[in-house]
Scaffold this active site. Structure first.
Site, mmCIF file in Angstrom:
data_model
loop_
_atom_site.group_PDB
_atom_site.id
_atom_site.type_symbol
_atom_site.label_atom_id
_atom_site.label_comp_id
_atom_site.label_asym_id
_atom_site.label_seq_id
_atom_site.Cartn_x
_atom_site.Cartn_y
_atom_site.Cartn_z
ATOM 1 N N GLY A 35 1.377 3.587 -9.915
ATOM 2 C CA GLY A 35 0.987 3.914 -8.856
ATOM 3 C C GLY A 35 1.250 5.410 -8.374
ATOM 4 N N GLY A 41 3.906 7.370 -4.452
ATOM 5 C CA GLY A 41 4.243 7.740 -5.874
ATOM 6 C C GLY A 41 4.516 9.149 -6.277
ATOM 7 C CG ASP A 61 -2.390 5.670 -9.401
ATOM 8 O OD1 ASP A 61 -3.674 4.780 -9.016
ATOM 9 O OD2 ASP A 61 -1.557 5.898 -8.532
ATOM 10 C CG ASN A 121 0.666 -2.755 -2.095
ATOM 11 O OD1 ASN A 121 0.214 -1.791 -2.647
ATOM 12 N ND2 ASN A 121 1.216 -2.726 -0.648
ATOM 13 C CB THR A 145 4.699 -2.415 -4.192
ATOM 14 O OG1 THR A 145 4.888 -1.636 -5.207
ATOM 15 C CG2 THR A 145 3.266 -2.622 -3.557
ATOM 16 C CG HIS A 204 12.746 -4.284 2.342
ATOM 17 N ND1 HIS A 204 13.695 -3.239 2.747
ATOM 18 C CD2 HIS A 204 11.439 -3.794 2.161
ATOM 19 C CE1 HIS A 204 12.992 -2.364 2.931
ATOM 20 N NE2 HIS A 204 11.624 -2.346 2.637
#
Length: 339
Positions: A35, A41, A61, A121, A145, A204
């Site tokens: 990514g 990234g 990527d 994602n 991600t 998170h």
């Protein structure tokens, strides 16, 4: 005085770029950013370009302009090699022989809704996890991600379904929470951040991240109201930043946390005592995944730090956090049923 020059430039199928600068000294580790063409990234690649223990930085990527990104990075003088791979069919080659994979993904912005970013994602992590399970030996994997609470369990399930999964090697990179808590606490108490420690546990997300004010160093004499106010302010920090940035997701503190995570992993691989903040598979806290400070060695994640004498307020937050984390983990695993 060291003079850097491009020794060779080769083009491979799907425009693989390879640059080698100077002589590799004591750098030993290969790190792959998957990514690497998106905003996060690229910033991660920049932060890792000159890390002293990285001998090869690989950027992968599917975007067509990735060769230009790699070329741009090659202009930064470094004694490490840099490679670029474009296309899903080059992913296995990109991660083969890597010591560590960093997965970035896309972020919510004014042109990309949270739902659209989430769907992108999901596919991104599913593709990476499927490919990583085919690589021998399986490298360490750090996922930044979003949403980490959901996508890390999903990645684990994908790898398990493909016959190759080691829970010690899969991390959700959550160090930004730990660093954010330290910075905010220092500001609130007019202290130097380097002198402060604020343990952060849970998950998170706004609903699951918990700063343990009962465990801070140096300790504070805050009353219950002040602790609650700090917790609300801490949990709302990302939302506040996004509002100030007119809908763009904050990434700079996240990128910094990835850089410190990579440095820590490289130290651990060299048998140096290492403690990192991460979200990992852990059944010690009432849910199968949990975030906190954990010991890391050459084999990956080890024991997570535990705390005693939590306040009643923290215990109540933890109870609600565990309930939500269980839902997030189930959601991550159930995604695969409808894929």
């Amino acid at each position: 005085m060291t003079i850097y020059k491009i020794k060779n430039l080769r083009f491979y199928p799907k425009t693989l770029l390879y640059f080698y600068f100077g002589k590799i000294l004591s750098r030993n580790y290969h790190v792959t950013i998957v990514g690497g063409g998106n905003e996060v990234g690229q910033s991660v690649a920049l932060s890792l370009r000159t890390q002293p223990l990285i001998s090869k930085l690989i950027v992968h990527d599917t975007v067509k302009h990735l060769p230009g990104i790699v070329l741009d990075l090659s202009h930064i003088p470094s004694n490490s090699a840099i490679e670029g791979y474009v296309g899903n069919d080059t992913l296995e080659s990109a991660i083969q022989n890597s010591d560590l994979i960093i997965a970035t993904g896309v972020t919510e912005n004014p042109g990309l809704s949270a739902k659209a970013a989430f769907n992108l994602n999901i596919d991104f992590i599913k593709t990476l996890a499927t490919c990583a399970a085919k690589v021998t030996p399986v490298p360490l994997i750090g996922i930044v991600t979003e949403p980490i609470n959901i996508l890390v369990p999903m990645a684990a399930e994908v790898m398990r379904n493909n016959g190759e999964y080691d829970p010690r090697k899969l991390f959700g990179i959550t160090g930004a929470d730990f660093l954010k808590a330290k910075a905010l606490y220092a500001t609130e108490n007019n202290l130097k951040p380097e002198n402060c420690t604020v343990p952060v546990i849970g998950g998170h997300s706004k609903e699951t991240v918990i700063p343990l004010l009962s465990q801070v160093k140096p300790s504070c004499n805050w009353d219950q109201k002040k602790m609650e106010e700090f917790t609300v302010k801490f949990r709302s920090r990302e939302e506040l930043t996004r509002n100030v940035m007119k809908g763009w997701s904050p990434i700079l503190s996240t990128v910094y946390s990835v850089s410190t995570f990579v440095q820590g992993i490289c130290d651990a691989l060299q048998s140096r005592p290492t403690i990192l903040h991460a979200y990992v598979e852990n059944n010690d806290f009432g849910t199968s995944y949990f975030a906190g400070l954990l010991n890391v060695d050459q084999n990956g994640a080890g024991e997570m730090q535990r705390y005693s004498n939590l306040s009643q307020f923290e215990c109540d937050l933890l109870e609600r956090c565990i309930e939500q984390l269980r839902k997030d983990v189930v959601k991550g695993k159930k995604i695969l049923e409808y894929a």
